[in-house]
Design an enzyme around this catalytic site. Sequence first.
Site, PDB file in Angstrom:
ATOM      1  N   HIS A 418       3.132   6.915  -4.178  1.00 25.33           N
ATOM      2  CA  HIS A 418       3.933   6.109  -3.261  1.00 25.33           C
ATOM      3  C   HIS A 418       3.785   6.603  -1.825  1.00 25.33           C
ATOM      4  O   HIS A 418       3.586   5.813  -0.895  1.00 25.33           O
ATOM      5  CB  HIS A 418       5.407   6.172  -3.683  1.00 25.33           C
ATOM      6  CG  HIS A 418       6.333   5.414  -2.785  1.00 25.33           C
ATOM      7  ND1 HIS A 418       7.013   6.009  -1.744  1.00 25.33           N
ATOM      8  CD2 HIS A 418       6.659   4.105  -2.735  1.00 25.33           C
ATOM      9  CE1 HIS A 418       7.732   5.110  -1.120  1.00 25.33           C
ATOM     10  NE2 HIS A 418       7.541   3.941  -1.704  1.00 25.33           N
ATOM     11  N   SER A 689     -15.688  -1.595  -2.373  1.00 25.07           N
ATOM     12  CA  SER A 689     -16.760  -0.593  -2.329  1.00 25.07           C
ATOM     13  C   SER A 689     -16.406   0.697  -3.055  1.00 25.07           C
ATOM     14  O   SER A 689     -17.289   1.410  -3.518  1.00 25.07           O
ATOM     15  CB  SER A 689     -17.151  -0.299  -0.877  1.00 25.07           C
ATOM     16  OG  SER A 689     -16.047   0.134  -0.123  1.00 25.07           O
ATOM     17  N   ASN A 690     -15.106   1.010  -3.180  1.00 24.86           N
ATOM     18  CA  ASN A 690     -14.727   2.239  -3.889  1.00 24.86           C
ATOM     19  C   ASN A 690     -15.126   2.166  -5.363  1.00 24.86           C
ATOM     20  O   ASN A 690     -15.827   3.034  -5.892  1.00 24.86           O
ATOM     21  CB  ASN A 690     -13.221   2.482  -3.776  1.00 24.86           C
ATOM     22  CG  ASN A 690     -12.796   2.817  -2.364  1.00 24.86           C
ATOM     23  OD1 ASN A 690     -13.634   3.088  -1.510  1.00 24.86           O
ATOM     24  ND2 ASN A 690     -11.509   2.790  -2.105  1.00 24.86           N
ATOM     25  N   CYS A 745     -13.596  -5.336   1.349  1.00 21.82           N
ATOM     26  CA  CYS A 745     -12.259  -4.822   1.661  1.00 21.82           C
ATOM     27  C   CYS A 745     -12.101  -3.357   1.273  1.00 21.82           C
ATOM     28  O   CYS A 745     -11.002  -2.820   1.313  1.00 21.82           O
ATOM     29  CB  CYS A 745     -11.191  -5.662   0.972  1.00 21.82           C
ATOM     30  SG  CYS A 745     -11.355  -5.743  -0.825  1.00 21.82           S
TER      31      CYS A 745
END
Length: 826
Positions: A418, A689-690, A745
């Site tokens: 969080h 892309s991660n 993104c």
Amino acid sequence: MSDKSTKIILWFEELRKEDVPIVGGKNANLGELINAGIPVPPGFAVTAYAYKRFIEETGIKDKVYEILREKVPAGSAKPEDYVEASNEIRKLIESVKMPKDIEEEIRKAYRQLSQRVGKKEEFVAVRSSATAEDLPDASFAGQQETYLNVKGEDDVIDKVRKCWSSLFTPRAIFYRESKGFKHEKVLISVAVQKMVNSRTAGVMFTLHPVTGDRSKIVIEGHWGLGEAVVSGKVTPDEWVVDKNTMTIVERRIVEKFKELVRDPQTGRTIEREIEEARRKAPSLTDEEVLRLAELAVKIEKHYGRPMDIEWAVDRDMKFPESIFIVQARPETVWSTKEAKPQETAVKSLAEAKAVLKGLPASPGVAYGKAKICLSLEDAKTKMQPGDILVTTMTDPDWVPYMKMASAIVTDEGGMTAHAAIVGRELGIPVIVGTREATKVLVDGKDYTVDARAGIVYEGRVEELLGGKKEEKAAVAAAAPIEIVYKPITGTKIYMNLGVPEKIKDYKDLPFDGIGLMRVEFIMASYVGEHPLYLLETGRGDVLVNKMAEGIAMVAREIYPRPVVVRFSDFKTNEYRQLKGGEKYEPQEDNPMLGWRGVSRYISPQYEKAFRLEVRAIKKVRDEMGLGNVWVMAPFVRTLWEAEKFIKLLAEEGLESSRDFKVWAMAEVPSIVFLAEEFSRYFDGFSIGSNDLTQLTLGTDRDSAILPKIDPRYFDERDPAVRTAIAMLIEKAHKSPYGYRTVSICGQAPSVYPEFTEFLVRQGIDSISVNPDVVAKTRELVASIEHRVLLEKNLGIERYDEDLGWPMRRTRKGLKNIWARRVDEDL
């Protein structure tokens, strides 16, 4: 035997884990442990039914809830309102006498407990154990009070009443308000348990809390009462036991200066100096360590999952009878605790003293005073604007105080914690997973937090702060940037967003729309409950309304620019942390590759819950009139699931049109290979892309081992990843079902300018970046596009050095992009 639900007193041995609704989680687990053969100090529960009778028969029930309605106005309450309401309610509860039969039952049980342990009047711990009517899975841990070393019938009665009143601490009231729980539904039970006269106490985990290694048991202990260890007031000794061999493989014995003990004269808890002979001595013998490890294995086996356990060694008893388990709860955060410090060698930092390392979760540098906040009440009383918030872990209740901080440093958590998510959205530097921030950092002392490298330095480090001598605030945070001009680009510049209210700060940045609006923050902070739990309790509209509210807040501010909403992409371990989640979420060894994204939406066990998200989108578009909201499907794997997903949307009235687009996240290589076929179902693709890097290179992005060997093991700039992206763009643009747009993104364009150039040259349609780099990215893209045109006019053909083939974008292609953009804007 009468029904448990109408009993005033239930002894621990009568309880099982299923009795949470009538005695709370703490009492139910103690009963479960006893019945599993675990040594637990004897005791009894004063049931939630007893509390319910108390507030009803004394006539204070209506008055309590009337105070809440008056003092805590819905949606506009301030922190001080919660304190005022709490003080008035607690005073009322503690001033009223119990019904005679309830008081006598408690007195009788206390006398029986004392007789069981061979005492006339035994010292006991009186501990709150909150629960909720009709909400058996509700968790209210840590919000109510515990009283130690209580002795005598009168004192027990007094402390039970105080535990009841602690149902209305400011933190508890705020928690229920933020989670949407009705106060009337929440009840409280109380545990009255023999007080272990602790020689040594502490906690243990049935896995390694930092690495998540399930073959290890980690035991932390300190002289005196366990409260000192649990609250983080002391640095404990530590032992690591290998489960397979049941041998001690690591030990760390610290010098111990103070302990909490029971005063033999008054029976109260006091702090005292530890004599010289015991300061450097281990607080447990090896024999005791192995006995605790044996119990830990037994408890984990009984519950079938990793556990977080509190224990104590009684100074008045002989081994092994001296060892007691006083609490056990599921361990839920281990998978996000792995820290990956990235220390950077900089000559100008040679004299700086690094005091703490952790996982850099939100970039930036900040300077300020550390405020150690172990509870929400600490944050309220301590935090001032510009302070560094140091805590164990945050949750949505902490957001008002997180906004005041120049930086946040936590003991626990990972990139999906969080604190990490909110920090990135608020533009606050955050370091998580330090494990010992609340113990190592000193309250009120000045520190420099470098959240780019995950390091906290003592005092002020001028080299990092750029010489700003007066301002104790975040540096390089993602604050809105004053825009001088907005260069026109053929490639659209979108922005990533997750915290809806931040759009008011970012709305004037030069972006063309929201390329990624994550709904996870809305679900965790606005809703806080598992979607299936909401359905089971007949409150599915809570998710629909809250999600629609958050999305509309963003769409309304930037209308008519598009907002691409990515449907929820929590993994099972993250869903489990929502209220009620444990009931519905399986335990997965690798949640990253498990039940997530579209596979979850179309599954029989979750489909009804996903339809709530779709209805929220419908509400925003149809009822609120915000037609600039589009949707995106995460983690799409196969063509057949894509088809099912599109049909599901259609059943709820959402179908692709000129004014409504359905995108797919391109994260799994199968999307790249079959882009033409996937184009049948989707209007566009957005590269994550991660995950695409992770799955293309076969690299766990959360691994702590591979980056130490070579950081290139996880790098979006790898030739294989760039080849996949180039392939996707080409296939999507040449789709037999018509031109399909491609966006990105993931984090790479926000971090690597050269990666942005690669994307532009490949002909990507839009690039979505974090707020702090929107302006820079637009300027960069404009310069790249102009350079490409210049090269073509001069007849220059550039080649990719790694890939060995020409850069893709031609002058003709660039003109086509501009033409499409003009057409889309019209």
